[in-house]
Design a protein around this motif. Structure first.
Motif, PDB file in Angstrom:
ATOM      1  N   SER A 447       0.832  -1.204   0.000  1.00  0.00           N
ATOM      2  CA  SER A 447       0.000   0.000   0.000  1.00  0.00           C
ATOM      3  C   SER A 447       0.868   1.256   0.000  1.00  0.00           C
ATOM      4  O   SER A 447       0.600   2.224  -0.717  1.00  0.00           O
ATOM      5  N   GLU A 448       1.955   1.216   0.778  1.00  0.00           N
ATOM      6  CA  GLU A 448       2.847   2.375   0.890  1.00  0.00           C
ATOM      7  C   GLU A 448       3.532   2.682  -0.447  1.00  0.00           C
ATOM      8  O   GLU A 448       3.608   3.833  -0.887  1.00  0.00           O
ATOM      9  N   VAL A 449       3.998   1.613  -1.143  1.00  0.00           N
ATOM     10  CA  VAL A 449       4.684   1.805  -2.424  1.00  0.00           C
ATOM     11  C   VAL A 449       3.720   2.338  -3.476  1.00  0.00           C
ATOM     12  O   VAL A 449       4.056   3.219  -4.265  1.00  0.00           O
ATOM     13  N   ILE A 450       2.490   1.809  -3.501  1.00  0.00           N
ATOM     14  CA  ILE A 450       1.498   2.287  -4.473  1.00  0.00           C
ATOM     15  C   ILE A 450       1.189   3.757  -4.221  1.00  0.00           C
ATOM     16  O   ILE A 450       1.148   4.569  -5.155  1.00  0.00           O
ATOM     17  N   ASN A 451       1.001   4.141  -2.959  1.00  0.00           N
ATOM     18  CA  ASN A 451       0.697   5.537  -2.644  1.00  0.00           C
ATOM     19  C   ASN A 451       1.838   6.466  -3.018  1.00  0.00           C
ATOM     20  O   ASN A 451       1.626   7.548  -3.571  1.00  0.00           O
ATOM     21  N   SER A 452       3.093   6.043  -2.703  1.00  0.00           N
ATOM     22  CA  SER A 452       4.219   6.943  -2.931  1.00  0.00           C
ATOM     23  C   SER A 452       4.671   6.968  -4.393  1.00  0.00           C
ATOM     24  O   SER A 452       5.023   8.014  -4.919  1.00  0.00           O
ATOM     25  N   SER A 453       4.639   5.802  -5.072  1.00  0.00           N
ATOM     26  CA  SER A 453       5.163   5.723  -6.431  1.00  0.00           C
ATOM     27  C   SER A 453       4.129   6.016  -7.499  1.00  0.00           C
ATOM     28  O   SER A 453       4.456   6.527  -8.556  1.00  0.00           O
ATOM     29  N   LYS A 454       2.881   5.665  -7.221  1.00  0.00           N
ATOM     30  CA  LYS A 454       1.822   5.898  -8.201  1.00  0.00           C
ATOM     31  C   LYS A 454       1.035   7.172  -7.933  1.00  0.00           C
ATOM     32  O   LYS A 454       0.270   7.626  -8.782  1.00  0.00           O
ATOM     33  N   GLY A 455       1.223   7.736  -6.733  1.00  0.00           N
ATOM     34  CA  GLY A 455       0.528   8.983  -6.416  1.00  0.00           C
ATOM     35  C   GLY A 455      -0.955   8.809  -6.168  1.00  0.00           C
ATOM     36  O   GLY A 455      -1.730   9.743  -6.306  1.00  0.00           O
ATOM     37  N   LYS A 456      -1.376   7.603  -5.807  1.00  0.00           N
ATOM     38  CA  LYS A 456      -2.795   7.337  -5.573  1.00  0.00           C
ATOM     39  C   LYS A 456      -2.931   6.084  -4.725  1.00  0.00           C
ATOM     40  O   LYS A 456      -1.989   5.301  -4.605  1.00  0.00           O
ATOM     41  N   ASN A 457      -4.118   5.906  -4.123  1.00  0.00           N
ATOM     42  CA  ASN A 457      -4.344   4.700  -3.334  1.00  0.00           C
ATOM     43  C   ASN A 457      -4.615   3.519  -4.258  1.00  0.00           C
ATOM     44  O   ASN A 457      -4.731   3.681  -5.472  1.00  0.00           O
ATOM     45  N   PHE A 458      -4.722   2.317  -3.665  1.00  0.00           N
ATOM     46  CA  PHE A 458      -4.854   1.101  -4.464  1.00  0.00           C
ATOM     47  C   PHE A 458      -6.077   1.126  -5.361  1.00  0.00           C
ATOM     48  O   PHE A 458      -6.013   0.761  -6.532  1.00  0.00           O
ATOM     49  N   ASN A 459      -7.217   1.568  -4.831  1.00  0.00           N
ATOM     50  CA  ASN A 459      -8.447   1.546  -5.619  1.00  0.00           C
ATOM     51  C   ASN A 459      -8.376   2.482  -6.821  1.00  0.00           C
ATOM     52  O   ASN A 459      -8.794   2.132  -7.931  1.00  0.00           O
ATOM     53  N   SER A 460      -7.815   3.683  -6.623  1.00  0.00           N
ATOM     54  CA  SER A 460      -7.662   4.605  -7.744  1.00  0.00           C
ATOM     55  C   SER A 460      -6.684   4.049  -8.773  1.00  0.00           C
ATOM     56  O   SER A 460      -6.890   4.157  -9.985  1.00  0.00           O
ATOM     57  N   TYR A 461      -5.632   3.414  -8.268  1.00  0.00           N
ATOM     58  CA  TYR A 461      -4.595   2.830  -9.137  1.00  0.00           C
ATOM     59  C   TYR A 461      -5.167   1.745 -10.036  1.00  0.00           C
ATOM     60  O   TYR A 461      -5.006   1.768 -11.261  1.00  0.00           O
ATOM     61  N   ILE A 462      -5.885   0.763  -9.448  1.00  0.00           N
ATOM     62  CA  ILE A 462      -6.401  -0.358 -10.235  1.00  0.00           C
ATOM     63  C   ILE A 462      -7.533   0.094 -11.153  1.00  0.00           C
ATOM     64  O   ILE A 462      -7.650  -0.354 -12.288  1.00  0.00           O
ATOM     65  N   ASN A 463      -8.368   1.062 -10.680  1.00  0.00           N
ATOM     66  CA  ASN A 463      -9.456   1.564 -11.524  1.00  0.00           C
ATOM     67  C   ASN A 463      -8.911   2.293 -12.754  1.00  0.00           C
ATOM     68  O   ASN A 463      -9.437   2.178 -13.857  1.00  0.00           O
TER      69      ASN A 463
END
Length: 525
Positions: A447-463
């Protein structure tokens, strides 16, 4: 009366087993393995009747593995893991024979693979195959375990799209098979089917077809190997699907389904239902599409539920045995599921409120322009997949060095990139906890890597991955412009038409219908 007959049968097997020598048990175990591919319920009853009376530890682990596999074929993963957990623990592991250790480890690797926990499965397989004792090739029973391990390894490579390595592992599996019994012949047929499926994925379609047709002749020599026959038909249908001969593909799939329709091979049934629904959708045969899609959806829901229960069960089992597996220990509390569900609901509600507030603004126009510009840039760069667009978006985000090491972050990012390439974000049941288990990564770290590297939480990332994927298909493949929005929503992994529409507009700045209209207009001009 039926119970009396069953009891007498068990007593008969008990008496028979007490007088059996090693070779006689091999015959009985071989028969049990054959039943695995004829009817899993019969296999379970027969194997359990043998297990009741046989106190030989090596015999018991063979029978437990067969029963466990039968439950897995039915999609009953809790019972499958439960049978594995009943192994004889009265002796310390170092005092057990090497065969018992190897057979138990193989069963655990098989359990992980059935639950889609491929990294855990591969870790065990690699460890066992590194032991030279297993590879000597001088023990028929050990050779069968080795052949199965290489087969599991091939499936893992196939999941990760390492097709050459998968084919190489199948070749190694074949080398440990001899003409000794039916088990070896069945494993050889399975290996041929898997090889053909990988050849199809390498675009060696005619070679795959020839292999499947010859394999079908082998499978039908034993008229009651219904599972193998259905599996060959299911793979052969893919050849005709790729050739866009949907009528032939559907005909073959229905032949395969007829072999197992009255049998509880639920995992294979679900795959056949899904393939039939896709073929009839392509043929615009709405009645049959809805019929098989309904069957697939119902069975897939049941199997997904069984998978989640199986994961919970195996987590508890691993914790009981004091195995250091952080990603499993983090899942032991049921309340985490409730917290994740509450978080998802909160995010969805927040998004709905946000989009309602933006409805009257002019920001959508800017977003539309930016989205189309991105798509044009993608095409100029030879059309990278939507997953690549997401993956490269925010790599310069600042990271707190106290939270996670750079090496661990790079490892997680590499796994995310591989996961995106496999397009597994289209799986409707995908969640942060499921992805964490599949990747073998701590949920908090992921969760931490997705938030920091993708700039969004998991749900926003996968959507966003899903929306970019379906938007690109609409732009590059005119066939998708004719599909209903409800099908596009289901195809891209959304739980409902409305959720898909809401997220689609948030990413592209327009509704799916308007986007399709714009694409169609540009295509016509």
């Amino acid at each position: 009366m039926v119970q009396t007959i069953r009891f007498l049968l068990i007593i008969f097997c008990s008496v028979l087993m007490k007088g059996q020598s090693g070779p006689d048990f091999s015959i009985l175990a071989d028969k049990a393995f054959q039943k695995l591919y004829q009817n899993p319920d019969d296999c379970i009853s027969y194997s359990q009747s043998l297990l009741i009376s046989d106190q030989n530890p090596e015999h018991r682990v063979v029978l437990q593995n067969i029963i466990s596999q039968a439950y897995a074929m039915k999609g009953d993963y809790v019972q499958s893991v439960n049978i594995y957990s009943q192994k004889d623990d009265t002796k310390e592991k170092e005092n057990q024979s090497f065969f018992i250790q190897a057979a138990g480890d193989y069963n655990l690797a098989d359990q992980y693979q059935n639950l889609d926990l491929y990294s855990q499965s591969q870790r065990i397989i690699t460890g066992i195959l590194a032991d030279n004792k297993l590879l000597k090739g001088d023990n028929p029973r050990m050779n069968a375990i080795t052949a199965k391990l290489y087969q599991l390894q091939a499936i893992n490579f196939g999941i990760n799209r390492n097709l050459n390595e998968a084919l190489e592992s199948l070749g190694k599996s074949d080398r440990y098979l001899g003409p000794h019994n039916q088990e070896n012949q069945i494993l050889e047929i399975e290996n041929r089917i898997f090889k053909a499926s990988y050849l199809l994925r390498q675009n060696k379609q005619e070679e795959a077809k020839h292999l499947l047709e010859s394999t079908l002749l082998l499978a039908e020599k034993n008229t009651d190997y219904y599972f193998l026959q259905a599996l060959v038909y299911e793979n052969l249908s893919r050849y005709y699907f790729l050739k866009e001969d949907y009528d032939k593909a559907s005909e073959i799939l229905e032949k395969g389904l007829s072999r197992i329709e009255s049998l509880p091979y639920n995992q294979l049934k679900a795959r056949i239902y899904e393939s039939l629904s896709r073929n009839f959708f392509a043929l615009h045969h709405d009645e049959k599409y809805h019929q098989y899609n309904k069957l697939y959806t119902e069975l897939r829901t049941q199997l997904d539920s069984n998978t989640k229960e199986g994961i919970r069960y195996i987590v508890k089992l691993v914790e009981t045995n004091q195995i250091n597996n952080l990603e499993f220990q983090k899942q032991k509390q049921t309340k985490k599921v409730l917290l994740i569900s509450a978080g998802i609901i909160t995010i969805i509600l927040s998004l709905l409120i946000y989009f309602l507030m933006l409805r009257s603004s002019h920001k959508d126009l800017k977003k539309q322009s930016e989205f189309f510009q991105k798509q044009k840039e993608q095409e100029l760069k030879t059309g990278p997949k939507p997953s690549e667009e997401i993956n490269s978006g925010n790599k310069t985000s600042e990271k707190d060095p106290n939270k996670i090491s750079k090496e661990k972050e790079d490892e997680i990012l590499q796994k995310l990139e591989e996961w995106e390439k496999q397009q597994r974000y289209l799986d409707k049941s995908m969640s942060l906890s499921v992805l964490s288990s599949q990747m073998g990564v701590n949920t908090k770290y992921l969760s931490e890597v997705i938030n920091s590297s993708k700039g969004k939480n998991f749900n926003s990332y996968i959507n966003e991955l899903r929306i970019n994927h379906i938007a690109r298909l609409l732009r590059t493949d005119p066939v998708y412009l004719n599909y209903k929005v409800s099908y596009l929503a289901e195809y891209s992994g959304f739980s409902s038409h409305s959720a898909f529409t809401t997220v689609f507009k948030s990413v592209t700045g327009m509704s799916p219908n308007i986007y399709i209209r714009e694409i169609s207009k540009n295509s016509a001009s």
